[in-house]
Scaffold this active site. Structure first.
Site, short mmCIF file in Angstrom:
data_model
loop_
_atom_site.label_atom_id
_atom_site.label_comp_id
_atom_site.label_asym_id
_atom_site.label_seq_id
_atom_site.Cartn_x
_atom_site.Cartn_y
_atom_site.Cartn_z
N CYS A 46 16.93 79.37 37.70
CA CYS A 46 16.49 78.06 37.22
C CYS A 46 16.98 76.95 38.15
O CYS A 46 17.95 77.13 38.89
CB CYS A 46 17.05 77.87 35.81
SG CYS A 46 16.89 76.25 35.08
N GLU A 96 20.78 76.36 38.21
CA GLU A 96 21.64 77.10 39.13
C GLU A 96 21.56 76.53 40.54
O GLU A 96 22.55 76.51 41.26
CB GLU A 96 21.26 78.59 39.19
CG GLU A 96 21.97 79.41 38.13
CD GLU A 96 21.05 79.77 37.00
OE1 GLU A 96 19.83 79.72 37.22
OE2 GLU A 96 21.56 80.08 35.92
N MET A 97 20.37 76.07 40.92
CA MET A 97 20.22 75.49 42.25
C MET A 97 21.16 74.29 42.40
O MET A 97 21.77 74.08 43.43
CB MET A 97 18.77 75.06 42.49
CG MET A 97 17.78 76.20 42.50
SD MET A 97 18.16 77.44 43.75
CE MET A 97 17.90 76.48 45.23
N LYS A 98 21.26 73.51 41.31
CA LYS A 98 22.18 72.35 41.34
C LYS A 98 23.62 72.81 41.40
O LYS A 98 24.44 72.22 42.09
CB LYS A 98 21.98 71.51 40.08
CG LYS A 98 20.61 70.91 40.02
CD LYS A 98 20.63 69.64 39.24
CE LYS A 98 19.57 68.74 39.83
NZ LYS A 98 19.35 67.56 39.06
N HIS A 138 21.23 82.23 33.31
CA HIS A 138 21.12 81.96 31.87
C HIS A 138 19.70 82.13 31.36
O HIS A 138 19.45 81.88 30.20
CB HIS A 138 21.62 80.54 31.59
CG HIS A 138 20.80 79.49 32.27
ND1 HIS A 138 20.90 79.26 33.62
CD2 HIS A 138 19.88 78.64 31.80
CE1 HIS A 138 20.06 78.31 33.96
NE2 HIS A 138 19.41 77.92 32.87
N CYS A 197 25.07 78.46 15.23
CA CYS A 197 26.05 79.01 14.28
C CYS A 197 25.55 78.84 12.86
O CYS A 197 25.94 79.58 11.97
CB CYS A 197 27.42 78.35 14.47
SG CYS A 197 27.52 76.64 13.88
N CYS A 231 27.49 74.12 11.77
CA CYS A 231 28.03 72.86 12.28
C CYS A 231 27.08 71.70 11.96
O CYS A 231 25.93 71.90 11.54
CB CYS A 231 28.27 72.96 13.79
SG CYS A 231 26.78 73.01 14.77
N CYS A 244 23.73 72.09 13.73
CA CYS A 244 22.88 73.14 13.16
C CYS A 244 22.32 72.72 11.80
O CYS A 244 21.19 73.06 11.45
CB CYS A 244 23.65 74.45 13.02
SG CYS A 244 23.87 75.31 14.60
N CYS A 267 24.21 73.05 19.06
CA CYS A 267 25.26 73.67 18.23
C CYS A 267 26.64 73.43 18.85
O CYS A 267 26.83 73.60 20.05
CB CYS A 267 24.98 75.17 18.13
SG CYS A 267 26.30 76.09 17.33
N CYS A 327 15.23 79.65 28.90
CA CYS A 327 15.51 78.30 29.41
C CYS A 327 14.25 77.55 29.81
O CYS A 327 13.70 76.81 29.02
CB CYS A 327 16.51 78.32 30.56
SG CYS A 327 16.92 76.63 31.05
P1 PAD Z 1 12.86 72.85 40.39
O1 PAD Z 1 13.82 72.63 41.50
O2 PAD Z 1 12.01 74.06 40.40
O3 PAD Z 1 11.87 71.59 40.28
C1 PAD Z 1 12.21 70.28 40.63
C2 PAD Z 1 10.96 69.59 41.20
O4 PAD Z 1 11.26 68.22 41.41
C3 PAD Z 1 10.50 70.15 42.53
O5 PAD Z 1 9.11 70.46 42.47
C4 PAD Z 1 10.79 69.04 43.53
O6 PAD Z 1 9.86 68.99 44.61
C5 PAD Z 1 10.68 67.81 42.64
N1 PAD Z 1 11.40 66.64 43.15
C6 PAD Z 1 12.64 66.59 43.71
N2 PAD Z 1 12.97 65.32 44.01
C7 PAD Z 1 11.92 64.54 43.65
C8 PAD Z 1 11.66 63.14 43.70
N3 PAD Z 1 12.55 62.29 44.17
N4 PAD Z 1 10.48 62.69 43.21
C9 PAD Z 1 9.55 63.55 42.71
N5 PAD Z 1 9.75 64.89 42.63
C10 PAD Z 1 10.92 65.39 43.09
O7 PAD Z 1 13.74 72.78 39.05
P2 PAD Z 1 13.37 73.19 37.54
O8 PAD Z 1 11.98 72.82 37.22
O9 PAD Z 1 13.84 74.58 37.29
O10 PAD Z 1 14.39 72.23 36.77
C11 PAD Z 1 14.20 70.83 36.80
C12 PAD Z 1 15.38 70.10 36.22
O11 PAD Z 1 15.54 70.42 34.84
C13 PAD Z 1 16.72 70.44 36.88
O12 PAD Z 1 17.48 69.25 36.96
C14 PAD Z 1 17.37 71.38 35.89
O13 PAD Z 1 18.78 71.37 36.01
C15 PAD Z 1 16.91 70.75 34.60
C16 PAD Z 1 16.99 71.62 33.38
N6 PAD Z 1 17.34 71.05 32.19
C17 PAD Z 1 17.41 71.78 31.06
C18 PAD Z 1 17.75 71.10 29.76
O14 PAD Z 1 17.99 71.76 28.74
N7 PAD Z 1 17.71 69.77 29.73
C19 PAD Z 1 17.14 73.14 31.08
C20 PAD Z 1 16.73 73.71 32.28
C21 PAD Z 1 16.65 72.95 33.43
ZN ZN Z 2 26.17 75.24 15.22
#
Ligand code: PAD
Ligand code: ZN
Length: 374
Positions: free
Chosen positions: A47, A50-52, A69, A98, A101, A104, A112, A174
């Site tokens: 996902c 993980e890249m981050k 995950h 759970c 909480c 939940c 949770c 995810c």
């Molecule tokens: P991804 O890296 O596949 O997609 C990110 C996209 O954003 C790519 O297509 C990039 O080209 C594009 N991008 C990057 N910079 C810019 C910019 N400045 N302007 C426009 N487009 C841009 O990642 P993903 O789709 O797997 O995940 C995206 C985000 O969501 C990432 O931050 C991840 O940590 C987050 C996430 N959040 C949750 C949650 O529960 N909130 C769950 C899973 C992932």
């Molecule tokens: Zn809970």
């Protein structure tokens, strides 16, 4: 020969230090303790989160760690006192649930309290179940799916349809659930509305699927990588734009395109500047901006406070607002009934041993989701 109660030696991808690539190692996987479950992982996605983490952006983690995950697998054995999960069951996980909480018990909340404990990167008793070369290895998000086996808490395991293809439905752990739910549950996209999605990775494309399912009339995809546009349109985007093609800020472009701003805007990148642009792209009074992307701990948003005077709102969303054990089985059944296109997100499939190749594919923007097979 049964492995119940015994240590299993298996393959896992470890990150030893911040910024290191994955290293494939043999690890010892201890049996599950009370209220824990050991899973044989059958498939896991890589996902954007993980890249981050690999960039060691300020995401608080302990090392060495086994990340991952977005997995699905089969229950190998259960610890003492486990009643809701059985050996041989197809399992899946997201946040914990759970059931007791404040989160939940709140109808609209899914964060949770027990999930917060996962931030210690250890099991509830403060120890790890993974060892490698005599060293204890940290867990991640109470999942650690980049391994042939993992141990997780019973309250994080969701029973899913036994016939569901695990190498596809792992994405419900995810990416897909997060994006789809951000549109359906968090933003509550309305029929006929105008939506925009910043970031067209696996999460953003799943937001598009959610907007489409909710009956949005226009869905504008925004990404700096034009290669993403074809798939975004296949998933339901009505048009796609690249901010780099314009001299004006993207929020002004979106106002020009829509007349009065976007009604539901999603940031699926995790960048403070694009969050600010997404918010400023919203309709001045009923516009709703949802942050789906993961912002680094301590990241500060710079937004004009006056934007809120007329009623715009800004919301966060985690795991698409789904309560994992309660809602995910139904999402998987909807997939089995072909209610949405999950398969299009899967562009690559590789052996877990090639996880660093999957990282390269993500880095170069060639991949939406790469499924890794342990
Ligand atoms: P991804 O890296 O596949 O997609 C990110 C996209 O954003 C790519 O297509 C990039 O080209 C594009 N991008 C990057 N910079 C810019 C910019 N400045 N302007 C426009 N487009 C841009 O990642 P993903 O789709 O797997 O995940 C995206 C985000 O969501 C990432 O931050 C991840 O940590 C987050 C996430 N959040 C949750 C949650 O529960 N909130 C769950 C899973 C992932
Ligand atoms: Zn809970």
């Amino acid at each position: 020969m049964s492995t119940t109660g015994k240590v299993i030696r298996c393959r896992a991808a470890i990150v030893w230090n911040p910024g290191d690539p994955f290293s494939i190692e043999e690890v010892e996987m201890a049996p599950p303790k009370a209220k824990e479950v050991r899973i044989k992982i059958m498939a896991t996605g890589l996902c954007g989160t993980e890249m981050k983490m690999l960039k060691s952006e300020n995401i608080r983690l302990h090392y060495p760690i086994i990340m991952g995950h977005e997995g699905a697998g089969i229950v190998e054995s259960v610890g003492e006192g486990v009643s809701s999960v059985k050996t041989g069951m197809n399992g899946h996980w997201g946040l914990s649930q759970c059931g007791e909480c404040a989160s939940c018990l709140n109808f609209e909340d899914n964060f949770c309290i027990q999930f917060k404990q996962a931030q210690t990167n250890l099991m509830p008793d403060g120890t790890s179940r993974f060892t490698c070369k005599g060293k204890s290895i940290y867990h991640f998000a109470n999942t650690s799916t980049f391994s042939e086996y993992t141990v997780i808490k019973e309250i994080s395991v969701t029973k899913i349809d036994a016939t569901a293809p695990l190498e596809k439905v792992c994405l419900f752990s995810c990416g897909f659930s997060t994006g789809y739910g951000a549109a359906i549950n968090t933003a509550k996209v309305t029929p006929g509305s105008v939506c925009a999605v910043f970031g067209l990775g696996g999460v953003g494309l799943s937001v598009i699927t959610g907007c489409k399912a909710a009956g949005a009339a226009r869905i504008i995809g925004v990404d700096i990588n034009k290669e993403k546009f074809k798939k975004a349109k296949e998933m339901g985007a009505t048009e796609c734009i690249n901010p780099q093609d314009f001299k004006k800020p993207i929020q002004e472009v979106l106002f020009d395109l829509t007349g009065s701003g976007v009604e539901f805007c999603f940031e699926a990148i995790g960048n403070p500047d694009t969050v600010a642009a997404a918010l400023a792209s919203c309709h001045e009074s009923h516009g709703v901006c949802v942050i789906v992307g993961l912002l680094a701990a301590g990241a500060q948003l710079s937004v004009d406070g006056h934007l809120f005077f007329s009623g715009r709102s800004l919301k966060g969303s985690v795991f698409g607002g789904w309560k994992s054990r309660e809602h995910i089985p139904k999402l998987v059944s909807d997939y089995m009934a072909q209610k949405f296109n999950l398969d299009a997100l899967i562009t690559h499939t590789l052996d877990l041993g090639k996880i660093n190749e999957a990282v390269e594919l993500m880095k170069t923007g060639k991949c939406i989701r790469c499924i890794l097979l342990p």
